[in-house]
Write an enzyme that holds these catalytic residues in place. Structure first.
Site, mmCIF file in Angstrom:
data_model
loop_
_atom_site.group_PDB
_atom_site.id
_atom_site.type_symbol
_atom_site.label_atom_id
_atom_site.label_comp_id
_atom_site.label_asym_id
_atom_site.label_seq_id
_atom_site.Cartn_x
_atom_site.Cartn_y
_atom_site.Cartn_z
ATOM 1 N N HIS A 1 -9.803 -6.736 24.853
ATOM 2 C CA HIS A 1 -10.850 -5.713 24.744
ATOM 3 C C HIS A 1 -11.016 -5.109 23.342
ATOM 4 O O HIS A 1 -12.146 -4.765 22.970
ATOM 5 C CB HIS A 1 -10.673 -4.620 25.817
ATOM 6 C CG HIS A 1 -9.628 -3.603 25.515
ATOM 7 N ND1 HIS A 1 -8.321 -3.743 25.928
ATOM 8 C CD2 HIS A 1 -9.682 -2.407 24.852
ATOM 9 C CE1 HIS A 1 -7.624 -2.685 25.533
ATOM 10 N NE2 HIS A 1 -8.430 -1.869 24.885
ATOM 11 N N ASP B 1 -3.946 8.084 23.672
ATOM 12 C CA ASP B 1 -4.369 7.008 24.576
ATOM 13 C C ASP B 1 -3.249 6.685 25.567
ATOM 14 O O ASP B 1 -3.476 6.585 26.774
ATOM 15 C CB ASP B 1 -4.735 5.775 23.753
ATOM 16 C CG ASP B 1 -5.362 4.664 24.590
ATOM 17 O OD1 ASP B 1 -6.068 4.986 25.563
ATOM 18 O OD2 ASP B 1 -5.140 3.484 24.271
ATOM 19 N N LYS C 1 -13.941 -2.764 26.817
ATOM 20 C CA LYS C 1 -13.720 -2.937 28.254
ATOM 21 C C LYS C 1 -15.025 -3.213 29.003
ATOM 22 O O LYS C 1 -14.984 -3.635 30.164
ATOM 23 C CB LYS C 1 -13.023 -1.704 28.837
ATOM 24 C CG LYS C 1 -11.551 -1.623 28.421
ATOM 25 C CD LYS C 1 -10.813 -0.478 29.090
ATOM 26 C CE LYS C 1 -9.342 -0.491 28.707
ATOM 27 N NZ LYS C 1 -8.598 0.648 29.297
ATOM 28 N N HIS D 1 -6.071 0.141 17.856
ATOM 29 C CA HIS D 1 -5.422 1.245 18.573
ATOM 30 C C HIS D 1 -4.297 0.778 19.506
ATOM 31 O O HIS D 1 -3.575 1.610 20.064
ATOM 32 C CB HIS D 1 -6.450 2.090 19.336
ATOM 33 C CG HIS D 1 -7.097 1.415 20.496
ATOM 34 N ND1 HIS D 1 -8.133 0.507 20.350
ATOM 35 C CD2 HIS D 1 -6.874 1.509 21.835
ATOM 36 C CE1 HIS D 1 -8.511 0.084 21.533
ATOM 37 N NE2 HIS D 1 -7.766 0.667 22.459
ATOM 38 N N HIS D 2 -4.138 -0.546 19.673
ATOM 39 C CA HIS D 2 -3.015 -1.071 20.462
ATOM 40 C C HIS D 2 -1.967 -1.759 19.592
ATOM 41 O O HIS D 2 -1.076 -2.442 20.121
ATOM 42 C CB HIS D 2 -3.520 -2.031 21.540
ATOM 43 C CG HIS D 2 -4.088 -1.329 22.742
ATOM 44 N ND1 HIS D 2 -3.330 -0.546 23.578
ATOM 45 C CD2 HIS D 2 -5.363 -1.286 23.229
ATOM 46 C CE1 HIS D 2 -4.100 -0.063 24.545
ATOM 47 N NE2 HIS D 2 -5.340 -0.490 24.346
#
Length: 339
Positions: free
Chosen positions: A238, A291, A213, A262-263
């Site tokens: 990001h 998260d 980010k 992580h997404h």
């Protein structure tokens, strides 16, 4: 030998204020008004530590840091910055600054940072000396080396935490997000039986999961209304930006999967690679749940904070779709969210 500190700021009043405070603590202080003057002092006389503002005429703090580190890589440097300079401060940390402090400067915080920096410098010098006599001192010094190593690892982790705080500072609505996600992730991993080494690796990865980010424009991160489709697609970059930032650093190679994935969604609908199920690294599946939880329980410009029960219901509803069912079960059953 008394520690000598070089203070560099284009504001004479700030130089004088810092010098007076540090002199009271027994340090010998020399002041300079810009980077060029500071570099002349540095090349002329020995110093234990440098405190430098980032924004200065003739030569700024980042350029000064580069030149100082090129001459003496072990030189301790603390940078001073204002909020608009946060990206420069992050760059300074990557170049080897020990710490950065945001203006207006709390003199007690400055004093503490100086103390810790000089302690770290002394520890590194001691370890260097140990290496020269290692064969003769192995048995006698093992305990001291282990303690020094533990302290240095903690200093390394502290530096990463500073970087994580800098990431969160880009968006005032997520201040403390990386720390909360890390603490919850470690609790889940402990329940899953992670070894100490694997927990340590997860801690670094979770702290830096949003490092990408840094490369996202503030007007998108801080947009007070819902993102449009182009902006949403842009912010999805990001994780890959984070990978590019860290992939050249050997220490972070085993942390990159958390940052990249992580997404990802358990059903394969996530990003950036569309991985599904156990093809998603377990560490990334773990971080994904805290998260999302922290995002939903944080107030945003375009929506208020969601009630806890609604958030827990959402996690249950998306179990097996967005999230690893086992991770969600641990998160809910062990009440991991109660930090």
């Amino acid at each position: 030998m008394e520690d000598r500190i070089l203070i560099v700021d284009d504001e004479e009043a700030i130089c004088r204020l810092f010098a007076e405070r540090l002199a009271q603590e027994g340090y010998i202080c020399v002041t300079a008004r810009n980077g060029r003057e500071a570099l002349r002092w540095f090349l002329k006389d020995p110093f234990s530590l440098m405190i430098a503002d980032i924004r200065m005429p003739e030569m700024d703090g980042v350029e000064l840091l580069k030149r100082v580190k090129a001459t003496d890589p072990k030189m301790m440097v603390i940078v001073i910055t204002a909020h608009p300079d946060i990206d420069l401060a992050v760059e300074a940390m990557r170049l080897g600054a020990y710490d950065f402090i945001i203006k207006p400067v709390d003199l007690d915080l400055l004093s503490l940072s100086v103390t810790r920096a000089l302690e770290k410098k002394r520890l590194e010098e001691e370890i260097s000396a140990y290496r020269l006599h290692l064969e003769r001192l192995v048995e006698e010094r093992t305990a001291k080396l282990q303690e020094a190593y533990r302290i240095l690892k903690k200093a390394h982790l502290d530096s990463v935490k500073v970087l994580a705080e800098a990431i969160d500072a880009k968006d005032p609505y997520t201040r403390g997000h990386s720390d909360r996600v890390t603490r919850m992730s470690l609790k889940i991993a402990f329940q899953l039986g992670f070894t100490e080494d694997r927990l340590e690796s997860l801690e670094y990865g979770a702290l830096l999961h949003d490092i990408g980010k840094i490369g996202i424009r503030d007007e998108v991160l801080q947009k007070p209304t819902t993102l449009d489709s182009d902006e949403y697609q842009y912010i999805q970059e990001h994780p890959l930006i984070g990978v590019r930032i860290l992939e050249g650093l050997d220490f972070f190679k085993d942390k990159i999967p958390v940052i990249r994935h992580h997404h990802e969604h358990f059903d394969g609908s996530g990003y950036p690679d569309g991985l599904a199920g156990e093809a998603i690294p377990l560490e990334a599946r773990i971080v994904a749940v805290p998260d999302a939880f922290d995002a939903m329980t944080s107030s945003r410009p375009h929506r208020g904070m969601m009630p806890l029960q609604d958030v827990l219901t959402e996690l249950e509803r998306w179990k097996g779709i967005q999230f690893d069912p086992n991770v969600v079960e641990i998160f809910l059953h062990e009440k991991i969210y109660k930090l």
